[in-house]
Design an enzyme around this catalytic site. Structure first.
Site, PDB file in Angstrom:
ATOM      1  N   GLU A  37      -6.630  -0.081   4.619  1.00 57.74           N
ATOM      2  CA  GLU A  37      -7.000  -0.709   5.242  1.00 57.74           C
ATOM      3  C   GLU A  37      -5.684  -2.099   4.530  1.00 57.74           C
ATOM      4  O   GLU A  37      -6.085  -2.029   3.547  1.00 57.74           O
ATOM      5  CB  GLU A  37      -8.599  -1.835   4.822  1.00 57.74           C
ATOM      6  CG  GLU A  37      -9.554  -0.444   5.769  1.00 57.74           C
ATOM      7  CD  GLU A  37     -10.142  -0.960   6.969  1.00 57.74           C
ATOM      8  OE1 GLU A  37      -9.811  -1.675   7.670  1.00 57.74           O
ATOM      9  OE2 GLU A  37     -10.807  -0.172   7.877  1.00 57.74           O
ATOM     10  N   LEU A  38      -5.736  -2.514   5.695  1.00 54.46           N
ATOM     11  CA  LEU A  38      -4.136  -2.350   5.878  1.00 54.46           C
ATOM     12  C   LEU A  38      -3.741  -3.938   6.448  1.00 54.46           C
ATOM     13  O   LEU A  38      -4.172  -4.402   7.585  1.00 54.46           O
ATOM     14  CB  LEU A  38      -2.466  -1.763   5.731  1.00 54.46           C
ATOM     15  CG  LEU A  38      -2.700  -0.845   4.965  1.00 54.46           C
ATOM     16  CD1 LEU A  38      -1.579   0.007   5.505  1.00 54.46           C
ATOM     17  CD2 LEU A  38      -2.877  -0.914   3.365  1.00 54.46           C
ATOM     18  N   CYS A  71     -12.179  -7.409   4.213  1.00 52.90           N
ATOM     19  CA  CYS A  71     -11.297  -6.962   4.663  1.00 52.90           C
ATOM     20  C   CYS A  71     -11.365  -6.527   6.202  1.00 52.90           C
ATOM     21  O   CYS A  71     -10.603  -7.164   6.854  1.00 52.90           O
ATOM     22  CB  CYS A  71     -10.900  -5.575   3.584  1.00 52.90           C
ATOM     23  SG  CYS A  71     -11.603  -4.897   4.230  1.00 52.90           S
TER      24      CYS A  71
END
Length: 165
Positions: A37-38, A71
């Site tokens: 997850e970027l 996130c």
């Protein structure tokens, strides 16, 4: 390094693109399963036939969860020009009703940001919008919440030096 350890079946990472690139490269070398997850650039897409009030309520509720510090927190909303003002009004209405404050208070829906750096970043976005003469729809000045010590009757803990209280 944990990512190189063959005993680890799967790597799950949330963070920067640079770190994700390194992790992905290492996992690729050893054919390991991984999830990254970027970047944190999640967007909500509001289609022309969407129920705007429901969408605004869902978006406001989701962003209040953990004060938007997850996130999956949305950083943008994509909506057609023809529905833009309607969505802005609905979001403003929803966010204006949010109770902000001490997370230990059951009436509170959104607590403080976790660290000063994040708070400064958010306040910087607000200041930038004001400088660019953007319309600020709902702004409540920050109030500092003092740290507090929770006391639980009936629990005893050792004092310094091994003394009991």
């Amino acid at each position: 390094m944990l990512v190189r350890d063959v005993r680890v079946d799967k790597i799950s990472f949330t963070g920067s693109t640079a770190a994700g690139r390194t992790i992905g490269s290492i996992c690729g070398e050893r054919i390991a399963r991984f999830t990254l997850e970027l970047g944190g650039k999640s967007a909500a897409v509001i289609l022309d036939d969407a129920d705007i009030s429901s969408a605004a309520a869902m978006l406001a509720g989701a962003e209040c969860f953990l004060t938007g510090q997850v996130c999956a927190s949305l950083t943008r909303i994509v909506v057609s020009r023809s529905r833009h003002d309607e969505l802005v009004d609905a979001l403003s209405s929803n966010f204006s009703q949010v109770v902000v404050g001490d997370p230990f208070d059951n009436r509170v829906q959104m607590g403080p940001l976790a660290i000063r750096r994040q708070r400064d970043r958010v306040e910087g976005f607000i200041a930038k919008g004001v400088r660019q003469r953007e319309q600020l729809l709902d702004y409540r000045p920050r109030r500092d919440l003092r740290p507090r010590l929770e006391c639980h009757p009936g629990r005893r803990r050792a004092a310094r030096g091994g003394d009991r209280k």
